[in-house]
Design a protein around this motif. Structure first.
Motif: not given
Length: 189
Positions: A10, A28-33
Motif C-alpha cells: 500500500d 495517511q497512506r494505505g494503512r500507515w499513519e
C-alpha cells in the motif's frame, strides 16, 4: 552485501491529510499513519562543548510527554516566518545562541537521519559548534523556559543517567550526540 527489504503493497497509494494543525499535519497512506512538520527544514541538534570541556545540555518541560527533559540545544529549521528556506547551519547557530547564550566561531554538519522513522517524515541533523563563547544568558525565546546545564564532558553520560533516575526524560539521541563528540574523525566531511 546488498539488502532488499519488502516494500509494503500500500506504499504507492495516494497520501491523505487527516488533520492539519499549525505545526504538524497527520497523514495517511494505505494503512500507515504518520505526521509531517509544516515547516520543510526539519530540525537540528547542536553538539556544543565549551572551551573548558563542558557539554551543553538544556532542560525544559515538554507538554507532549508531561515531563521535564534533558536535551542538547536544538530547534526547528525554517520555522521563522521570514526564514522558510533557512539553512540548517544558520538555524543551528541561531538556536545555540537563543537556547544557551553561546555563540560559535564555526559550525559544521555531522549527520542526518529520521527523528522517528515509523511515525514522522521529520529529518534531524546534527551539527558541531566550535569556538564557543558566552554572549548572553540563553534560556530560549519568549515561548520557552530553558535551563542551561554545563556538564564536564568526561561525566556527561553518568550525569544523564543520574537525571533519568531523578525522573527526567532523556532523549536517546543524546547518547548518539556524545558519541559524535568523542569521535569527530568518524563523521566530519
Amino acid at each position: 552485501m546488498p539488502h532488499a527489504s519488502t516494500i509494503p503493497d500500500d506504499v504507492h497509494l495516494d497520501e491523505q491529510t487527516l488533520h492539519r494543525g499549525k505545526w504538524l499535519t497527520l497523514k495517511q497512506r494505505g494503512r500507515w499513519e504518520y505526521v509531517e512538520r509544516n515547516t520543510t527544514g526539519g530540525a537540528v541538534i547542536i553538539l556544543a562543548v565549551t572551551p573548558d570541556d563542558k557539554v551543553l545540555f538544556v532542560e525544559q518541560y515538554r507538554v507532549s510527554i508531561l515531563k521535564n527533559t534533558i536535551e542538547m540545544p536544538a530547534g526547528l529549521v525554517g520555522d521563522l516566518a521570514d526564514a522558510a528556506d533557512e539553512d540548517v547551519l544558520v538555524a543551528a547557530r541561531r538556536e545555540l545562541e537563543e537556547e544557551t547564550g553561546y555563540a560559535c566561531d564555526d559550525i559544521r554538519f555531522v549527520h542526518e537521519g529520521p527523528s522517528s522513522a515509523g511515525m514522522s517524515t521529520e529529518m534531524i541533523a546534527f551539527a558541531r559548534a566550535t569556538g564557543l563563547r558566552r554572549v548572553g544568558a540563553g534560556g530560549g525565546d519568549e515561548t520557552e523556559n530553558i535551563i542551561v546545564h554545563e556538564v564536564p564532558r568526561a561525566e556527561a553520560g553518568r550525569w544523564l543517567f543520574d537525571r533519568a533516575a531523578e525522573g527526567f526524560s532523556i532523549d536517546p539521541k543524546l547518547f548518539a550526540g556524545l558519541w559524535f563528540i568523542e569521535h569527530p574523525e568518524a563523521h566530519e566531511r
